[in-house]
Design an enzyme around this catalytic site. Structure first.
Site, PDB file in Angstrom:
ATOM      1  N   MET A 280     -12.487   6.920  15.138  1.00 50.40           N
ATOM      2  CA  MET A 280     -12.578   5.564  14.611  1.00 50.40           C
ATOM      3  C   MET A 280     -11.234   4.888  14.331  1.00 50.40           C
ATOM      4  SD  MET A 280     -15.917   6.147  12.159  1.00 50.40           S
ATOM      5  CE  MET A 280     -16.460   4.453  12.269  1.00 50.40           C
ATOM      6  N   GLU A 281     -10.129   5.405  14.870  1.00 49.71           N
ATOM      7  CA  GLU A 281      -8.817   4.878  14.495  1.00 49.71           C
ATOM      8  C   GLU A 281      -7.825   4.610  15.625  1.00 49.71           C
ATOM      9  OE1 GLU A 281     -10.138   7.703  13.034  1.00 49.71           O
ATOM     10  OE2 GLU A 281     -10.738   6.842  11.113  1.00 49.71           O
TER      11      GLU A 281
ATOM     12  N   ARG B 157      -3.661   4.470  -4.131  1.00 49.99           N
ATOM     13  CA  ARG B 157      -5.064   4.661  -3.691  1.00 49.99           C
ATOM     14  C   ARG B 157      -5.367   6.102  -3.286  1.00 49.99           C
ATOM     15  NH1 ARG B 157      -7.942  -0.335  -1.694  1.00 49.99           N
ATOM     16  NH2 ARG B 157      -6.681  -1.984  -2.571  1.00 49.99           N
TER      17      ARG B 157
ATOM     18  N   HIS C 286       0.791  -1.237   0.000  1.00 51.69           N
ATOM     19  CA  HIS C 286       0.000   0.000   0.000  1.00 51.69           C
ATOM     20  C   HIS C 286       0.819   1.282   0.000  1.00 51.69           C
ATOM     21  CE1 HIS C 286      -2.228  -3.298   1.959  1.00 51.69           C
ATOM     22  NE2 HIS C 286      -3.164  -2.925   1.106  1.00 51.69           N
TER      23      HIS C 286
ATOM     24  N   ARG D 260     -13.790  23.601   9.474  1.00 53.03           N
ATOM     25  CA  ARG D 260     -12.918  22.589  10.046  1.00 53.03           C
ATOM     26  C   ARG D 260     -11.479  22.789   9.633  1.00 53.03           C
ATOM     27  NH1 ARG D 260     -16.025  17.050   8.910  1.00 53.03           N
ATOM     28  NH2 ARG D 260     -17.994  18.049   9.378  1.00 53.03           N
TER      29      ARG D 260
ATOM     30  N   ARG E 178      -1.584  10.489  15.308  1.00 55.53           N
ATOM     31  CA  ARG E 178      -2.837  10.704  14.582  1.00 55.53           C
ATOM     32  C   ARG E 178      -3.348  12.099  14.900  1.00 55.53           C
ATOM     33  NH1 ARG E 178      -7.808  10.149  12.715  1.00 55.53           N
ATOM     34  NH2 ARG E 178      -9.559  10.265  14.160  1.00 55.53           N
ATOM     35  N   ILE E 179      -3.789  12.814  13.858  1.00 60.31           N
ATOM     36  CA  ILE E 179      -4.425  14.115  14.068  1.00 60.31           C
ATOM     37  C   ILE E 179      -5.774  14.047  13.349  1.00 60.31           C
ATOM     38  CG2 ILE E 179      -2.425  15.590  14.532  1.00 60.31           C
ATOM     39  CD1 ILE E 179      -2.176  16.204  11.616  1.00 60.31           C
ATOM     40  N   GLY E 180      -6.833  13.972  14.128  1.00 59.63           N
ATOM     41  CA  GLY E 180      -8.134  13.712  13.515  1.00 59.63           C
ATOM     42  C   GLY E 180      -9.247  14.540  14.108  1.00 59.63           C
ATOM     43  N   SER E 181     -10.452  14.216  13.641  1.00 64.68           N
ATOM     44  CA  SER E 181     -11.630  14.872  14.193  1.00 64.68           C
ATOM     45  C   SER E 181     -12.361  13.877  15.092  1.00 64.68           C
ATOM     46  CB  SER E 181     -12.550  15.339  13.064  1.00 64.68           C
ATOM     47  OG  SER E 181     -13.022  14.226  12.353  1.00 64.68           O
TER      48      SER E 181
ATOM     49  N   ASP F 126     -17.919  17.798  15.951  1.00 68.37           N
ATOM     50  CA  ASP F 126     -19.358  17.770  16.194  1.00 68.37           C
ATOM     51  C   ASP F 126     -19.574  17.277  17.623  1.00 68.37           C
ATOM     52  OD1 ASP F 126     -18.532  15.302  14.294  1.00 68.37           O
ATOM     53  OD2 ASP F 126     -19.919  14.601  15.833  1.00 68.37           O
TER      54      ASP F 126
ATOM     55  N   GLY G 200      -6.843  11.582   8.847  1.00 65.12           N
ATOM     56  CA  GLY G 200      -7.598  10.556   8.122  1.00 65.12           C
ATOM     57  C   GLY G 200      -7.662  10.858   6.634  1.00 65.12           C
TER      58      GLY G 200
ATOM     59  N   ARG H 218      -6.200  16.487   3.624  1.00 63.82           N
ATOM     60  CA  ARG H 218      -5.656  17.203   4.785  1.00 63.82           C
ATOM     61  C   ARG H 218      -4.141  16.980   4.886  1.00 63.82           C
ATOM     62  NH1 ARG H 218      -9.341  16.417   9.410  1.00 63.82           N
ATOM     63  NH2 ARG H 218     -10.710  17.681   8.134  1.00 63.82           N
TER      64      ARG H 218
HETATM   65  N1  HPA Z   1     -18.303   9.438  15.220  1.00 63.00           N
HETATM   66  C1  HPA Z   1     -17.183   8.831  14.848  1.00 63.00           C
HETATM   67  N2  HPA Z   1     -16.125   9.464  14.402  1.00 63.00           N
HETATM   68  C2  HPA Z   1     -16.193  10.809  14.322  1.00 63.00           C
HETATM   69  C3  HPA Z   1     -17.327  11.501  14.690  1.00 63.00           C
HETATM   70  C4  HPA Z   1     -18.444  10.778  15.172  1.00 63.00           C
HETATM   71  O1  HPA Z   1     -19.474  11.338  15.530  1.00 63.00           O
HETATM   72  N3  HPA Z   1     -17.099  12.803  14.475  1.00 63.00           N
HETATM   73  C5  HPA Z   1     -15.850  12.906  13.998  1.00 63.00           C
HETATM   74  N4  HPA Z   1     -15.285  11.701  13.899  1.00 63.00           N
END
Ligand code: HPA
Length: 237
Positions: A184-185, A46, A6, A221, A90-93, A208, A23, A27
């Site tokens: 989720m990671e 990919r 990969h 964001r 990891r730098i995420g939301s 959120d 993710g 970004r």
């Molecule tokens: N759920 C899962 N992952 C997320 C969310 C969520 O509400 N918001 C940002 N990443």
């Protein structure tokens, strides 16, 4: 054994010892375009874009993880095991589970709880909690302080499911397990680091909030996430 299935880079030296992982591939590109100098792209398989450059003269890489534990599980494993990467941040939301974490707040994942089978299937790990690497967390705390950016240091939830039939389940996960937000990671990343003797951390920005029902737009964001990016970029070596 490089290149891997990969990652197309044929040279381990193309990738720095510390990799930031958002993710979203765009970004990763945004970070390379906005913050890095002398940038070289090392992956486009990919469209999972990966770049290496310098930040304030120090070397760092940034590569996307994709969404979810199977995806970050693959990319982080290949970076650690085959490209000799030592540190992945990891730098995420994330989605807040309590009104205490406001939109755009930054959270450092002290540890992560998950009902996912990832760690058990990957390496027979039985616990539902995995910690981030203390030394990385300490450095991130120090950098956040120096930059004057407030940061929550809390347990988070890694979920395999974004759209749950029972929306209100988050309340129980917050109350029973103490998770203040969901992404989720991190659980898969922290597990891979553990089994391979490497280092991992996870910084999140609240995009959120499930409790208050607040949401951010995608343009908002991008700008708000620069606080988290600046903290993480200070890890360049
Ligand atoms: N759920 C899962 N992952 C997320 C969310 C969520 O509400 N918001 C940002 N990443």
């Amino acid at each position: 054994m490089i290149p891997t299935a990969h990652i197309e880079s044929k040279n381990k030296e193309d990738i720095a010892k510390t990799v930031l992982m958002p993710g979203d591939p765009l970004r990763a590109k945004f970070i390379a375009d906005t913050f890095l100098e002398d940038v070289k792209q090392f992956n486009s398989v990919r469209n999972v874009l990966g770049y290496t450059g310098t930040y304030k003269g120090r070397r760092i890489s940034v590569m996307a993880s994709g969404m979810g534990m199977p995806s970050i599980g693959i990319y982080s494993y290949e970076l650690y095991k085959f490209y000799d990467v030592e540190n992945i941040i990891r730098i995420g939301s994330c989605g807040g589970y309590t009104p205490d974490v406001k939109l755009y707040d930054v959270i450092l994942a002290k540890d992560v709880w998950s009902e996912s089978s990832y760690a058990k299937v990957q390496g027979g790990y039985e616990s539902e909690v995995i910690e981030g690497t203390k030394a990385l967390n300490e450095s991130l705390v120090k950098h956040a302080k120096e930059l004057g950016i407030p940061m929550h240091i809390e347990r988070i939830h890694s979920s395999d499911v974004f759209y749950r039939e029972n929306f209100d389940e988050y309340k129980e996960i917050y109350e029973k397990h103490g998770c203040v937000a969901v992404e989720m990671e991190a659980f898969a990343l922290f597990h891979n680091a553990k089994v391979l003797g490497k280092n991992a951390a996870c910084l999140l920005t609240v995009s959120d909030n499930l409790a208050t029902k607040e949401v951010t737009s995608s343009e908002e964001r991008q700008n708000a996430f620069t606080n988290m990016m600046k903290i993480a970029l200070e890890m360049a070596e």
